[in-house]
Design an enzyme around this catalytic site. Structure first.
Site, PDB file in Angstrom:
ATOM      1  N   LYS A  32      56.002  20.751  28.933  1.00 13.54           N
ATOM      2  CA  LYS A  32      55.174  19.622  28.286  1.00 13.54           C
ATOM      3  C   LYS A  32      56.626  19.114  27.502  1.00 13.54           C
ATOM      4  O   LYS A  32      56.558  18.090  27.423  1.00 13.54           O
ATOM      5  CB  LYS A  32      54.131  20.417  26.868  1.00 13.54           C
ATOM      6  N   THR A  33      57.810  19.751  26.933  1.00  9.90           N
ATOM      7  CA  THR A  33      59.015  19.070  26.935  1.00  9.90           C
ATOM      8  C   THR A  33      59.465  18.518  28.055  1.00  9.90           C
ATOM      9  O   THR A  33      60.289  16.955  27.801  1.00  9.90           O
ATOM     10  CB  THR A  33      59.803  20.671  26.542  1.00  9.90           C
ATOM     11  N   ASP A 215      54.374  15.133  19.857  1.00 10.44           N
ATOM     12  CA  ASP A 215      54.380  16.528  20.148  1.00 10.44           C
ATOM     13  C   ASP A 215      54.235  17.305  19.619  1.00 10.44           C
ATOM     14  O   ASP A 215      53.867  16.977  17.776  1.00 10.44           O
ATOM     15  CB  ASP A 215      56.131  17.646  20.684  1.00 10.44           C
ATOM     16  N   GLU A 216      53.263  18.568  20.060  1.00 10.82           N
ATOM     17  CA  GLU A 216      52.455  19.701  18.977  1.00 10.82           C
ATOM     18  C   GLU A 216      51.084  18.467  17.956  1.00 10.82           C
ATOM     19  O   GLU A 216      51.686  18.719  16.885  1.00 10.82           O
ATOM     20  CB  GLU A 216      53.389  20.202  18.510  1.00 10.82           C
ATOM     21  N   GLN A 246      46.900  26.667  20.504  1.00 10.22           N
ATOM     22  CA  GLN A 246      47.876  26.765  19.519  1.00 10.22           C
ATOM     23  C   GLN A 246      48.014  26.210  17.835  1.00 10.22           C
ATOM     24  O   GLN A 246      49.249  26.385  17.497  1.00 10.22           O
ATOM     25  CB  GLN A 246      48.753  26.731  20.457  1.00 10.22           C
ATOM     26  N   ARG A 601      53.701  34.096  24.661  1.00  7.89           N
ATOM     27  CA  ARG A 601      55.178  33.669  24.482  1.00  7.89           C
ATOM     28  C   ARG A 601      55.826  35.154  25.727  1.00  7.89           C
ATOM     29  O   ARG A 601      56.873  34.712  25.941  1.00  7.89           O
ATOM     30  CB  ARG A 601      55.893  34.386  23.460  1.00  7.89           C
TER      31      ARG A 601
END
Length: 745
Positions: A32-33, A215-216, A246, A601
């Protein structure tokens, strides 16, 4: 590089979307970044002026990485890429008048907020004894995130405690106002109120930021929601990325409904799902996906990867926490012996589990780091310099003035400071102004002369505020006496001097970037988060599951996968069952999301451990495996029982429904450790061996801690005054260094 190079089809679709609302459901490790940075570059390539683009993320580290990636794409500069808090700090300086602020306001960090709320509790003079500052501060923070002022909080108070919090909230705001200071939540609250109360400012920002990327988005709270939609109402060119699976920060105000209901807010939304994972192996993704599929409040996604192979996810049951720690230490030691550069992390739900892990790693000579040690900007010498600088910029900052008036020691005792505080309050003066008028404060000649000398130092430095930040910092370090005090000290002082030198370097680099003056530098420093400079290379990293979000490692261990711990429960007293079946659906789903975040992770290897029996406060308790372990499914998951089959009779008074620390006393103890109302944040990492500083006794080493908070006693061996026993909540100790291999350098 072209903005569309190496994108998969969903990523390309998200990047190439131009006008109108866009929702990018970005699974863990799905790039996504990359999408956000490529989209910024693509918009610029299509003729959108960089100054009209706003990209918001949640950490300074992520914002810095995004800015660098945009530069690497050869996009022209000028786009605003920052955190919500940094954006709001900038806007409040620009629109200070409309926000009823002075543009030179200070931003108080967590420790300073705690000091301010303690002052507010004292000033409120409420019956019923001391209230825990951390719990009160948390309640105030939640109120601000919901855009509630003290009057609104008082109006909805349903208990005497809530009424007291509302009174303290009002006094706390008066304390901040008297210091010309804001806390982190105020940054959001003030800008949200600007959006609400000043349509002209809202329209101006909508025209300035014609394209907004967030973002997020699943982590946004109500205040951030209001800010985002206030800007977007002019054009609806709002693109958000996030993953409801998340969302793990409900406890600090994040509202997952913001992303779940985005399509209701914007009916013309284009939805893009990023489901290809570039991080983890197929077995890890499959197990994590089966777990999170049990949640109801989510938007379904099918994570997949092109990576071939991958070892099975291991679920290992062991005898106790020592066997658990030994398993991890031996695996890490073996990797070191083989020369494997394996990034290893150990996650746990509560910090209390780290001690045995640290001891096992020490015995195995395995280097490790506990995330959230004493960070650079939290070191005493750095906070001292920053307090001087804040006082130069903001003469009303009484907390900063109190911190530095006798630091380094210049013979101004606490009795003198108390007299000055009273004199300032009686005359409606700032503490610095009281120092300037010390001849009227009724002090003896000796103390008055020392106070006047301090005021002269500040006034002399204030006259140089038109210089670059780096030069001002250097002059402050020298003129304040900090430089000479540290040069004359021991090895610890020399290390502190090196840290101060690094602060001067940071300010000089800020000058080189042309980002503004000293006030801007101080605001940037205030917004640095604990994970901005995290580096997990070369050591085993220990951290909570919450701290792990946004990171990735080759090998991940998740320990303590036991009922009552993961999922974790904070009971409401002995009558509450210590069993996951007693949890509310919303609470259980957030715990499941937390486990999902931890699992995803891992790049190559994932191990989840549980034990048959765990020791706490000298007592052992039988454990039941977490229900989440059963939800992983069987395919690609290997279950190993390494525990000895030894029958252990139950202890007396044990509850029959099982669970983590099912014994009532032990359960109350662990909850007390983890609750926000327990140990305040400034003492969260305090332990025997820490180097500390006391305003009266100077530097020393902590040798013993006794009693539970708030009755904790600290035994400190001071360099100049010998051993002293202090009541910790009254001592105002400051950590200057953590000891042991887990400490930050």
């Amino acid at each position: 590089m072209d903005a569309l190079t190496d994108l998969n089809e969903p990523q390309r679709q998200a990047v190439c979307h131009l006008d109108g609302p866009l929702l990018v459901l970005a699974g863990a490790g799905s790039g996504k970044t990359r999408v956000i940075t490529r989209r910024v570059a693509y918009l610029i390539s299509r003729g959108i002026a960089p100054r009209n683009i706003l990209a918001i993320t949640f950490t300074n580290k992520a914002a810095g990485e995004m800015r660098q990636r945009v530069i690497d794409l050869a996009a022209p500069p000028g786009a605003t890429i920052c955190t919500f808090h940094a954006l709001c700090a900038r806007l409040l300086r620009e629109f200070a008048g409309a926000a009823s602020l002075s543009p030179n306001y200070s931003i108080y960090d967590r420790n300073e907020q705690t000091r301010a709320v303690k002052e507010a509790i004292k000033s409120a003079d409420l019956a019923g004894g001391d209230l825990p500052a951390a719990a009160v501060l948390s309640a105030i923070s939640n109120a601000k995130n919901e855009l509630k002022d003290p009057a609104a909080l008082a109006a909805e108070a349903a208990s005497p405690y809530q009424q007291q919090v509302a009174v303290i909230y009002q006094q706390y705001q008066k304390t901040l106002a008297a210091n010309n200071a804001l806390d982190f939540d105020d940054l959001l609250l003030r800008v949200a109120c600007l959006m609400r109360d000043h349509p002209d400012i809202r329209q101006l920002l909508g025209q300035r930021y014609r394209y907004m990327l967030i973002d997020e988005y699943q982590d946004t709270n109500h205040a951030q929601y209001v800010i985002a939609h206030g800007i977007a109402i002019e054009h609806e060119n709002i693109a958000v990325t996030g993953d409801p699976d998340q969302s793990i920060y409900a406890w600090r105000g994040a509202d997952m409904s913001n992303i779940l209901e985005f399509e209701s807010d914007y009916p013309n939304t284009v939805v893009v799902r990023l489901e290809e994972n570039y991080r983890s192996t197929a077995p890890i993704l499959a197990a994590a996906s089966r777990l999170i599929a049990r949640n109801v409040r989510r938007k379904p996604k099918d994570l997949w990867t092109r990576r071939q192979g991958g070892t099975s996810v291991r679920v290992v049951r062991l005898d106790d926490e020592h066997a658990e720690a030994k398993l991890i230490a031996e695996a890490a030691a073996e990797a070191i012996r083989r020369g494997q550069a394996v990034q290893t992390a150990v996650f746990y739900r509560v910090n209390a589990l780290s001690r045995v892990l640290e001891e096992a790693l020490l015995r195995a000579a395995v280097p490790y780091r506990v995330a959230r040690g004493v960070e650079f900007y939290n070191r005493k010498e750095i906070k001292d310099v920053l307090a001087y600088l804040r006082l130069l910029v903001n003469a009303a900052d009484n907390l900063s003035c109190q911190r530095v008036i006798n630091s380094p020691p210049r013979g101004i005792g606490q009795a003198t400071v108390d007299r000055l505080v009273q004199f300032a309050a009686a005359g409606g003066l700032s503490l610095l102004e009281a120092c300037r008028r010390v001849d009227r404060a009724g002090l003896a000649a000796g103390p008055a002369k020392k106070v006047a000398a301090f005021a002269a130092i500040i006034d002399g430095l204030t006259g140089a505020l038109d210089q670059p930040a780096g030069r001002i910092v250097e002059q402050t370090v020298r003129a304040s006496g900090i430089e000479s005090a540290l040069q004359a000290g021991d090895e610890e002082a020399r290390q502190a001097k090196a840290n101060v030198d690094e602060l001067i370097t940071a300010a000089s680099e800020f000058d080189a970037a042309g980002a503004g003056g000293l006030g801007d530098f101080l605001h940037q420093v205030s917004l640095v988060s604990e994970t901005d400079h995290f580096d997990g290379s070369g050591v085993v990293t220990l951290m909570t599951l919450h701290a792990a979000k946004g990171l990735e490692f080759d090998r991940v261990f998740i320990v303590g996968c036991e009922d009552g711990l993961l999922p974790f429960q904070r009971g409401n007293g002995p009558e509450r069952a210590a069993n996951w079946r007693s949890m509310g659906q919303e609470e259980l789903e957030e715990e499941r999301r937390l486990a999902f975040v931890g699992m995803t992770r891992a790049r190559d290897e994932l191990v989840l451990t549980c034990v048959r029996r765990r020791m706490f406060r000298g007592h052992g308790a039988s454990q039941t495996p977490s229900p989440f372990l059963n939800e992983l499914g069987g395919e690609g998951v290997t279950v190993e029982d390494a525990a000895a089959a030894v029958f252990e009779p139950p202890r007396r008074h044990r509850r029959t429904d099982g669970g983590f620390y099912a014994d009532i006393d032990e359960r109350a103890a662990i909850e007390a450790m983890e609750a926000a109302a327990a140990v305040p944040p400034e003492y969260e990492h305090l332990k025997v061996g820490c180097r500390v500083h006391h305003s009266r006794f100077g530097n020393g080493t902590l040798t013993r801690l006794t009693n539970r908070w708030p009755d904790t006693r600290a035994v400190v061996d001071f360099v100049q005054h010998g051993q002293k026993t202090l009541v910790l909540r009254l001592a105002h100790l400051e950590m200057t260094q953590q000891q042991g291999p887990g400490a930050r350098d």
